[in-house]
Design an enzyme around this catalytic site. Structure first.
Site, PDB file in Angstrom:
ATOM      1  N   GLU A 175      -0.684  -3.842  -3.427  1.00 54.28           N
ATOM      2  CA  GLU A 175       0.223  -4.775  -4.116  1.00 54.28           C
ATOM      3  C   GLU A 175       1.240  -3.899  -4.833  1.00 54.28           C
ATOM      4  O   GLU A 175       0.931  -3.305  -5.866  1.00 54.28           O
ATOM      5  CB  GLU A 175      -0.556  -5.635  -5.125  1.00 54.28           C
ATOM      6  CG  GLU A 175      -1.717  -6.409  -4.534  1.00 54.28           C
ATOM      7  CD  GLU A 175      -1.289  -7.633  -3.739  1.00 54.28           C
ATOM      8  OE1 GLU A 175      -0.122  -8.052  -3.866  1.00 54.28           O
ATOM      9  OE2 GLU A 175      -2.116  -8.164  -2.983  1.00 54.28           O
ATOM     10  N   CYS A 202       6.111  -6.925 -11.598  1.00 54.23           N
ATOM     11  CA  CYS A 202       6.449  -6.707 -10.188  1.00 54.23           C
ATOM     12  C   CYS A 202       7.339  -7.825  -9.668  1.00 54.23           C
ATOM     13  O   CYS A 202       8.194  -7.593  -8.824  1.00 54.23           O
ATOM     14  CB  CYS A 202       5.182  -6.582  -9.359  1.00 54.23           C
ATOM     15  SG  CYS A 202       4.067  -7.982  -9.555  1.00 54.23           S
TER      16      CYS A 202
HETATM   17  P1  NAD Z   1       1.763   3.848 -10.465  1.00 54.53           P
HETATM   18  O1  NAD Z   1       1.842   3.739  -8.998  1.00 54.53           O
HETATM   19  O2  NAD Z   1       2.396   4.993 -11.141  1.00 54.53           O
HETATM   20  O3  NAD Z   1       0.219   3.869 -10.934  1.00 54.53           O
HETATM   21  C1  NAD Z   1      -0.687   2.860 -10.577  1.00 54.53           C
HETATM   22  C2  NAD Z   1      -2.096   3.403 -10.650  1.00 54.53           C
HETATM   23  O4  NAD Z   1      -2.238   4.425  -9.676  1.00 54.53           O
HETATM   24  C3  NAD Z   1      -2.466   4.015 -11.983  1.00 54.53           C
HETATM   25  O5  NAD Z   1      -3.767   3.624 -12.316  1.00 54.53           O
HETATM   26  C4  NAD Z   1      -2.413   5.512 -11.701  1.00 54.53           C
HETATM   27  O6  NAD Z   1      -3.266   6.283 -12.504  1.00 54.53           O
HETATM   28  C5  NAD Z   1      -2.876   5.548 -10.270  1.00 54.53           C
HETATM   29  N1  NAD Z   1      -2.466   6.754  -9.527  1.00 54.53           N
HETATM   30  C6  NAD Z   1      -1.539   7.681  -9.866  1.00 54.53           C
HETATM   31  N2  NAD Z   1      -1.452   8.628  -8.903  1.00 54.53           N
HETATM   32  C7  NAD Z   1      -2.351   8.293  -7.949  1.00 54.53           C
HETATM   33  C8  NAD Z   1      -2.735   8.870  -6.715  1.00 54.53           C
HETATM   34  N3  NAD Z   1      -2.169   9.991  -6.247  1.00 54.53           N
HETATM   35  N4  NAD Z   1      -3.686   8.254  -5.978  1.00 54.53           N
HETATM   36  C9  NAD Z   1      -4.248   7.109  -6.416  1.00 54.53           C
HETATM   37  N5  NAD Z   1      -3.919   6.506  -7.582  1.00 54.53           N
HETATM   38  C10 NAD Z   1      -2.992   7.098  -8.341  1.00 54.53           C
HETATM   39  O7  NAD Z   1       2.320   2.454 -11.032  1.00 54.53           O
HETATM   40  P2  NAD Z   1       2.517   2.030 -12.555  1.00 54.53           P
HETATM   41  O8  NAD Z   1       3.674   2.759 -13.111  1.00 54.53           O
HETATM   42  O9  NAD Z   1       1.216   2.102 -13.266  1.00 54.53           O
HETATM   43  O10 NAD Z   1       2.871   0.474 -12.375  1.00 54.53           O
HETATM   44  C11 NAD Z   1       4.141  -0.002 -12.090  1.00 54.53           C
HETATM   45  C12 NAD Z   1       4.267  -0.367 -10.623  1.00 54.53           C
HETATM   46  O11 NAD Z   1       3.284  -1.319 -10.259  1.00 54.53           O
HETATM   47  C13 NAD Z   1       5.595  -1.027 -10.299  1.00 54.53           C
HETATM   48  O12 NAD Z   1       6.107  -0.499  -9.112  1.00 54.53           O
HETATM   49  C14 NAD Z   1       5.224  -2.484 -10.111  1.00 54.53           C
HETATM   50  O13 NAD Z   1       6.110  -3.223  -9.313  1.00 54.53           O
HETATM   51  C15 NAD Z   1       3.880  -2.361  -9.498  1.00 54.53           C
HETATM   52  N6  NAD Z   1       3.130  -3.619  -9.637  1.00 54.53           N
HETATM   53  C16 NAD Z   1       2.913  -4.381  -8.526  1.00 54.53           C
HETATM   54  C17 NAD Z   1       2.239  -5.589  -8.648  1.00 54.53           C
HETATM   55  C18 NAD Z   1       1.986  -6.486  -7.457  1.00 54.53           C
HETATM   56  O14 NAD Z   1       1.168  -7.386  -7.563  1.00 54.53           O
HETATM   57  N7  NAD Z   1       2.655  -6.303  -6.333  1.00 54.53           N
HETATM   58  C19 NAD Z   1       1.816  -6.014  -9.904  1.00 54.53           C
HETATM   59  C20 NAD Z   1       2.086  -5.210 -11.004  1.00 54.53           C
HETATM   60  C21 NAD Z   1       2.733  -4.002 -10.861  1.00 54.53           C
END
Ligand code: NAD
Length: 491
Positions: free
Chosen positions: A226, A260
């Site tokens: 997502e 998002c």
């Molecule tokens: P991010 O991708 O930076 O981090 C998300 C999660 O991934 C965190 O828990 C982080 O620790 C983890 N992570 C970091 N590096 C990783 C790796 N190499 N492998 C696996 N996991 C790793 O995102 P963010 O800044 O926390 O959140 C914002 C983003 O989330 C925005 O792009 C937003 O649009 C998206 N989002 C999407 C939805 C949806 O339902 N489509 C909902 C909410 C947020």
């Protein structure tokens, strides 16, 4: 750290890869007994969790507010969302994933009794972002638990406290079975979670989502992703402009735009453009930004992550340098804390980063279009396809909505699809793979198993050894009959 004040609010220790392996082994051992409880038994425990969440919603909201910098009104919506998910999947899980009788499609398959059962992936791992710390972790855990899986969650390292409180309560206050656990940390902890889980549900940015998928591919672990969005809103002539402007303001500034499905690009037909822009700008300009106490005194909160604030600032600065105009906001707010003013931008061009890349902050762009064809073309001109909205006379707006490339489109409405748990929600294009909510939102956590039972009275053994000439002729006659019947029926 409280992003609205800069003060530290708590600390958690980082879990190593070894800690993750041990946590998974523990819940994996408890999962068969959880699955054996059946739908009713699992619903009982989730109802206990629902009651605890509703009884403690103020406590949880205080934690969320402190760790994310949200305003009160937005910190209080997460626990009711979880309660709604529990009610929904508690009531529907059996219908969605209970054993099914499958109708035979031909004479050949009618010789067997066909059934389909769904068995959970034993350990589901969830990796979540910081913008809705509970909805996007515990919210996704609920259908997995109802399916009979054990769940390990890794919240964002920026907002771990609320989820840790809930898992502590499950263990120590509710006394629920040890099939829910949380590990804390960043990329390294998340990578270990991917390596040890049987299914990975990831919510976060597209950049990280691709890394998650690549890592999961090494163990052929299924994933749902997502990811981010760049949601368009289309405003057609004949729309109720007051409603459209209210929706545009709320849809773009909700949770400081850190959503998002936030509205990031608005396309407005020529004849109503000026009036819409004036109304939207006045509404955004009037928003109260700040830290509120126990009353919902503020509309817009802080930016949860400093790096995100810097990204938003750069997008706006670059756009302005390239000719965009700021109608309100446009810069950082005063500290302490991390703030960006609610901002309306016009005169943006498609190649600007603020139009191409996810902003994820309190910024909305408005673009004039000649007609609905141009609106549709520009709305679809994005590598994302998460959600969208269209405002206008219903028939025309629905016609436009059906041509938008997105997982959900709200007509004369905004963001509402997220509040309807019976509707699947997922992204097209680089906004993701898979869905949460609805039937698919629980089935994705399961493996299907076909159960085929022979009916003893029918001559099913005709296909088996020994291959005699007589049998061969009989089988050929039957297969010709089946094939020929199909040819006659399905012309
Ligand atoms: P991010 O991708 O930076 O981090 C998300 C999660 O991934 C965190 O828990 C982080 O620790 C983890 N992570 C970091 N590096 C990783 C790796 N190499 N492998 C696996 N996991 C790793 O995102 P963010 O800044 O926390 O959140 C914002 C983003 O989330 C925005 O792009 C937003 O649009 C998206 N989002 C999407 C939805 C949806 O339902 N489509 C909902 C909410 C947020």
């Amino acid at each position: 750290m409280n992003p609205a004040t800069g003060e530290q609010v708590g600390a958690v220790s980082v879990d190593s890869a070894g800690d993750v392996a041990a946590a998974v082994a523990r819940i994996r051992g408890n999962q068969p007994a959880w699955e054996a409880l059946g739908f009713k038994g699992r619903r009982y425990w989730l109802n206990q969790l629902r009651d605890w969440l509703l009884d403690n919603s103020d406590l949880i909201a205080d934690t969320l507010k402190a760790e994310s910098g949200k305003v009160r009104a937005e910190a209080t919506i997460e626990t009711p969302y979880l309660a709604d998910q529990i009610n929904f999947y508690g009531a529907k899980a059996e219908k969605f994933i209970g054993e099914q009788k499958i109708r035979p499609s031909s004479l050949l398959s009618a010789s067997r009794k066909l059934r389909l059962q769904y068995r959970p992936h034993p350990v589901v791992g969830l990796i979540s972002p910081w913008n809705f710390p509970l909805v996007l972790s515990m919210g996704d855990a609920i259908p997995a638990l109802m399916a009979g899986a054990a769940v390990i969650m890794k919240p964002s390292e920026v907002t771990p406290l609320g989820l840790n409180e809930i898992v502590d309560a499950w263990r120590n206050e509710i006394g629920g079975p040890d099939v829910i656990t949380v590990v804390n940390g960043g990329a390294e902890t998340a990578t270990a979670l991917i390596d040890h889980s049987d299914y990975v549900g990831f919510t976060g940015s597209d950049v990280t989502g691709k890394k998650v998928m690549a890592r999961a591919a090494e163990t052929l672990t299924p994933v749902s992703l997502e990811l981010g969005g760049k949601d368009p809103m289309v405003v057609l002539e004949g729309a109720n402009l007051e409603r459209a402007a209210n929706a545009g303001a709320w849809g773009s500034m909700l949770n400081s735009g850190q959503m998002c499905i936030s509205v990031e690009r608005v396309y407005v037909e020529d004849g109503i453009y000026d009036e819409f822009v004036n109304r939207l700008t006045a509404k955004v300009d009037a928003l109260e930004q700040g830290v509120d106490g126990d009353t919902a005194a503020c509309d817009v909160g802080a930016m949860t992550m400093l790096s995100q604030l810097e990204k938003v600032e750069k997008q706006v600065d670059d756009a302005v340098a390239a000719g965009a105009r700021v109608l309100t906001g446009g810069k950082r707010g005063k500290g302490p804390g991390q703030w960006f003013e609610p901002t309306v931008l016009v005169d943006c061009r498609p190649e600007m980063s603020v139009m191409e890349d996810e902003t994820f902050g309190p910024v909305v762009t408005v673009t004039r279009v000649a007609d609905e064809e141009e609106a549709i073309r520009l709305a679809n001109d994005s590598r994302y396809g998460l959600c969208a909205s269209v405002f206008g006379p219903r028939g025309r707006a629905e016609r436009v909505a059906r041509r938008i490339e997105a997982g959900a489109v709200n007509v004369n409405d905004i963001i509402f699809n997220m509040l309807a748990p019976s509707l699947p929600m997922g992204g097209w294009k680089e906004s993701g793979i898979g869905y949460r909510n609805g039937e698919y939102g629980i089935r994705k956590y399961c493996r299907s198993e076909a159960i085929v039972s022979a009916r003893t009275l029918l001559p099913s053994e005709i296909l088996w050894y020994p291959y005699t000439e007589q049998r061969h002729k009989a089988v050929s006659a039957v297969t010709r009959f089946i094939g020929g019947r199909g040819r006659r029926r399905f012309r």
